[in-house]
Scaffold this motif. Sequence first.
Motif, short mmCIF file in Angstrom:
data_model
loop_
_atom_site.label_atom_id
_atom_site.label_comp_id
_atom_site.label_asym_id
_atom_site.label_seq_id
_atom_site.Cartn_x
_atom_site.Cartn_y
_atom_site.Cartn_z
N GLU A 82 0.83 -1.21 0.00
CA GLU A 82 0.00 0.00 0.00
C GLU A 82 0.86 1.26 0.00
OE1 GLU A 82 -3.20 0.20 -0.56
OE2 GLU A 82 -3.38 -1.97 -0.60
N ALA A 83 1.96 1.25 0.74
CA ALA A 83 2.87 2.40 0.78
C ALA A 83 3.46 2.65 -0.60
CB ALA A 83 3.97 2.18 1.82
N GLN A 84 3.84 1.59 -1.30
CA GLN A 84 4.38 1.74 -2.65
C GLN A 84 3.34 2.32 -3.60
OE1 GLN A 84 5.68 -2.25 -3.47
NE2 GLN A 84 7.66 -1.95 -2.48
N VAL A 85 2.10 1.85 -3.46
CA VAL A 85 1.02 2.37 -4.29
C VAL A 85 0.82 3.87 -4.04
CG1 VAL A 85 -1.49 2.28 -4.68
CG2 VAL A 85 -0.16 0.16 -4.55
N LEU A 86 0.81 4.26 -2.77
CA LEU A 86 0.64 5.68 -2.44
C LEU A 86 1.79 6.53 -2.99
CD1 LEU A 86 -0.64 5.50 1.25
CD2 LEU A 86 -1.89 6.32 -0.77
N ARG A 87 3.01 6.03 -2.91
CA ARG A 87 4.16 6.78 -3.44
C ARG A 87 4.08 6.92 -4.96
NH1 ARG A 87 8.72 4.14 0.46
NH2 ARG A 87 8.22 5.44 2.26
N ARG A 88 3.69 5.85 -5.65
CA ARG A 88 3.54 5.96 -7.10
C ARG A 88 2.44 6.95 -7.47
NH1 ARG A 88 4.53 0.39 -6.99
NH2 ARG A 88 2.33 -0.11 -7.23
N LYS A 89 1.35 6.91 -6.71
CA LYS A 89 0.25 7.84 -6.96
C LYS A 89 0.73 9.27 -6.74
CE LYS A 89 -4.39 9.11 -5.51
NZ LYS A 89 -5.48 8.86 -4.58
N HIS A 90 1.48 9.50 -5.69
CA HIS A 90 1.99 10.84 -5.45
C HIS A 90 2.94 11.27 -6.56
CE1 HIS A 90 4.38 13.99 -3.28
NE2 HIS A 90 3.17 14.46 -3.32
N GLY A 91 3.72 10.34 -7.08
CA GLY A 91 4.60 10.64 -8.20
C GLY A 91 3.82 11.07 -9.43
N ARG A 92 2.68 10.41 -9.68
CA ARG A 92 1.84 10.79 -10.82
C ARG A 92 1.22 12.17 -10.61
NH1 ARG A 92 0.29 5.42 -10.22
NH2 ARG A 92 -1.72 6.02 -9.31
N VAL A 93 0.81 12.45 -9.39
CA VAL A 93 0.24 13.77 -9.08
C VAL A 93 1.30 14.85 -9.29
CG1 VAL A 93 -0.66 15.23 -7.22
CG2 VAL A 93 -1.56 12.93 -7.54
N LEU A 94 2.51 14.60 -8.79
CA LEU A 94 3.58 15.57 -8.95
C LEU A 94 3.90 15.78 -10.43
CD1 LEU A 94 6.54 16.00 -6.64
CD2 LEU A 94 6.89 16.17 -9.07
N ALA A 95 3.90 14.70 -11.22
CA ALA A 95 4.16 14.81 -12.66
C ALA A 95 3.07 15.62 -13.35
CB ALA A 95 4.27 13.42 -13.29
N TYR A 96 1.85 15.50 -12.87
CA TYR A 96 0.74 16.29 -13.42
C TYR A 96 0.90 17.77 -13.05
CZ TYR A 96 -3.99 17.99 -14.22
OH TYR A 96 -5.07 18.71 -14.65
N GLN A 97 1.31 18.02 -11.80
CA GLN A 97 1.47 19.40 -11.34
C GLN A 97 2.69 20.08 -11.97
OE1 GLN A 97 1.70 18.65 -7.13
NE2 GLN A 97 -0.46 19.11 -6.83
N ARG A 98 3.72 19.30 -12.24
CA ARG A 98 4.97 19.83 -12.80
C ARG A 98 5.36 19.04 -14.05
NH1 ARG A 98 8.36 22.00 -8.01
NH2 ARG A 98 6.76 23.22 -7.00
N PRO A 99 4.58 19.20 -15.12
CA PRO A 99 4.85 18.39 -16.32
C PRO A 99 6.23 18.64 -16.92
CG PRO A 99 3.23 20.11 -16.78
CD PRO A 99 3.47 20.11 -15.30
N GLU A 100 6.75 19.84 -16.75
CA GLU A 100 8.09 20.13 -17.30
C GLU A 100 9.16 19.29 -16.62
OE1 GLU A 100 7.68 22.63 -13.68
OE2 GLU A 100 6.32 22.19 -15.34
N LEU A 101 8.96 18.97 -15.37
CA LEU A 101 9.90 18.13 -14.63
C LEU A 101 9.85 16.70 -15.15
CD1 LEU A 101 11.90 17.81 -12.30
CD2 LEU A 101 9.94 17.51 -10.78
N ALA A 102 8.66 16.16 -15.28
CA ALA A 102 8.52 14.80 -15.80
C ALA A 102 9.04 14.71 -17.23
CB ALA A 102 7.06 14.36 -15.73
N GLU A 103 8.81 15.75 -18.01
CA GLU A 103 9.29 15.76 -19.39
C GLU A 103 10.82 15.81 -19.44
OE1 GLU A 103 9.17 18.86 -23.06
OE2 GLU A 103 7.24 18.42 -22.10
#
Length: 112
Positions: A35-56
């Motif tokens: 569950e902790a891994q799932v939450l971290r991945r979800k947070h990573g997706r949220v951060l990528a959505y908020q900062r698309p230039e970083l993910a790019e």
Amino acid sequence: MSRAELARRQAELLHALLADGPAPAGFDPARLKVEAQVLRRKHGRVLAYQRPELAEALGERYGPLFAQFTAGRPKKAAERSGAYADEFVTWLIEGGHLPKPRRRLADRLRRR
């Protein structure tokens, strides 16, 4: 169960999920890790959505680098996502994963 006891147990659960703390009594440690891994991945997706230039900028390295960062510095329950993202960017720059910005953040904010 009293409110104080419930609050204490909730805090233990959050610590286990967000900060790799021990599993509270009555919880399966292996399941909490999943569950902790799932939450971290979800947070990573949220951060990528908020900062698309970083993910790019990071491309395929984004997920593994975010996982490495969160393993050493889990997000605190009351911490704002923006502040956590700023720490991630600092970590990336200090680790040589991103180039150091030419202009300081304060300079960019003044121009807005």
